[in-house]
Design an enzyme around this catalytic site. Structure first.
Site, mmCIF file in Angstrom:
data_model
loop_
_atom_site.group_PDB
_atom_site.id
_atom_site.type_symbol
_atom_site.label_atom_id
_atom_site.label_comp_id
_atom_site.label_asym_id
_atom_site.label_seq_id
_atom_site.Cartn_x
_atom_site.Cartn_y
_atom_site.Cartn_z
ATOM 1 C CB SER A 298 -0.253 -0.479 -7.943
ATOM 2 O OG SER A 298 -1.256 -0.743 -7.001
ATOM 3 C CG ASP A 309 -0.400 15.768 -5.884
ATOM 4 O OD1 ASP A 309 0.209 16.018 -6.941
ATOM 5 O OD2 ASP A 309 -1.545 15.258 -5.861
ATOM 6 C CE LYS A 323 -3.662 -2.638 -9.872
ATOM 7 N NZ LYS A 323 -4.019 -2.068 -8.558
#
Length: 440
Positions: A298, A309, A323
């Site tokens: 999460s 990224d 999740k």
């Protein structure tokens, strides 16, 4: 007030079908009235409740039965939607505030049992040796099967100083009992230390209301100990089960200068939100490694995905839990509790959904030597394996794990192989059995 946790209607119309056979034609099919069908189902529910109230072998607790029905309905949607009674809602607010009573364990439900997602650092659960993936089958001898997640958590909580016995089912072992003593859990969600005199190590165990504040304090303290800018940064998110979305964003913001951190997309086309970092970052251009494992879920996946990224950090470890949904906690009024409802999915800055797939590390490194049997256990501990889990909307499936190429040497005698590899990566070296050193 709604809290965000790290979770198009499709109309099917059957038109009239006319088939010309002489002068005969099928009558037009009547459109389905969804509201009328809902009312019929509510009538059915009322009848079932009335019959149970009148004829069940003992008198039933109607309030408890109604709450169980509501929770069953929400739980059928996905593993993270649920109903919270007024008491459970209050307990959740206490927990996210950074202090609560209990065992210090992040859990979910699987096959009717409580599954350990992660034991929090320095709590009764971690000191007792509970591990990610353990199944809790009974509490004080009372089977857990039949309880919902909130009931099970409530049973595990109690007065500090009182004992509780949980029955644990661990892969490859017979069930065994563990005795724990409840205590007030004040998890210090951020800890730090200086490694090799010039590496700043930050460990974040959960994302509660104090996490960013504690990280800021840790950054100041490690800077004083090192005497300025570190040569490298390790951000340890292993076994971090998640928490508050805003804290995941603000933690990411510390290591980014502008640009997107995460976006969320809900059910409707307009339900899109983008969250950006502010200008300025701590320790700019200092090499950084983020540690993750299959217990990282999460909010911790939001941070790892953002830094990966944005090319800010190298992610090292094992694929995370997966999740990729956001839950909104919706109060239902005085003494009526609240509902935790999955309202959106989140996406990394590159537009990736990690729902059911997880964050794949740039460097796959095992913490301990992994056998084929242990690999099978790792394979089955993920979001994708939870009942009613949302699928990845991009059609991407979780990669089947293989034996990692990078595992501790057979004669490894250090304490934390993944951390050792992180330090070696920051120093630009290669770890060998002879070069292995225990972290300070």
């Amino acid at each position: 007030m709604r809290a965000m946790l790290t979770g198009a209607a499709i109309g099917v119309v059957l038109g009239g079908l006319a088939v010309g056979v002489s002068s005969f034609a099928w009558p037009d099919a009547q459109p389905v009235d969804s509201r009328a069908e809902t009312y019929r189902q509510l009538d059915l529910f009322a009848e079932v409740l009335a019959r149970a109230r009148a004829d069940y072998v003992t008198e039933i607790d109607e309030k408890e039965a109604m709450e169980a029905a509501i929770n069953g309905m929400l739980g059928s949607l996905d593993p993270h939607s649920s109903y919270m009674s007024a008491e459970d809602f209050e307990a959740m607010q206490v927990q996210t505030s950074g202090q609560y009573g209990g065992l210090g364990i992040e859990v979910t439900m699987e096959d009717g049992f409580v599954k350990v997602v992660t034991p929090m650092d320095d709590t009764p659960a971690s000191r007792a040796g509970l591990e990610s993936g353990d199944l809790l089958t009974a509490i004080n001898g009372k089977p857990i099967v039949g309880l919902n997640i909130d009931d099970a958590v409530r049973d595990m909580r109690g007065e500090p100083g009182t004992e509780i016995i949980v029955t644990v089912l661990r892969e490859g072992e017979d069930a065994f009992d563990v005795t724990l003593e409840r205590e007030v859990i004040r998890p210090k969600s951020v800890t730090w230390k200086a490694l090799d005199d010039d590496i700043a190590y930050f460990r974040i165990s959960t994302f509660n209301e104090r996490t960013t504040e504690l990280l800021e304090e840790a950054i100041s303290e490690v800077s004083r100990e090192i005497g300025g800018r570190p040569a490298g940064i390790v951000l340890d998110l292993r076994n971090n089960g998640g928490g508050l979305l805003d804290q995941a964003i603000s933690v990411s913001d510390k290591f980014l200068s502008g640009g997107e951190v995460v976006s969320t997309i809900g059910r409707r086309p307009g339900d899109i939100a983008r969250y950006n970092a502010r200008k300025g970052e701590v320790f700019k251009n200092v090499p950084m490694v983020v540690l993750i494992n299959n217990g990282s879920a999460s909010a911790s996946e939001i941070v790892a995905g953002a830094l990966q990224d944005r090319d800010r950090a190298t992610v090292l470890g094992m694929t995370s839990f997966g999740k990729g949904s956001v839950q909104t906690v919706i109060p239902l009024g005085t003494d009526r509790g609240a509902m935790r409802l999955t309202t959106s999915r989140y996406y990394t800055p590159a537009g990736r959904s990690i729902q059911a797939t997880g964050i794949e590390p740039d460097m796959e490194v095992a913490q301990a030597r992994v056998t084929e049997d242990e690999l099978d256990r790792i394979r089955r501990f993920s979001e994708a394996d939870l009942p009613h889990a949302l699928t990845n909307e991009d059609g991407v499936e979780r990669q089947i794990p293989k034996l990692p190429d990078d595992q501790p040497p057979e004669d490894y005698d250090g304490e934390d192989y993944q951390l050792d590899r992180a330090i070696q990566t920051l120093h630009g070296g290669l770890l060998t059995a002879k070069e292995t050193a225990q972290p300070g």
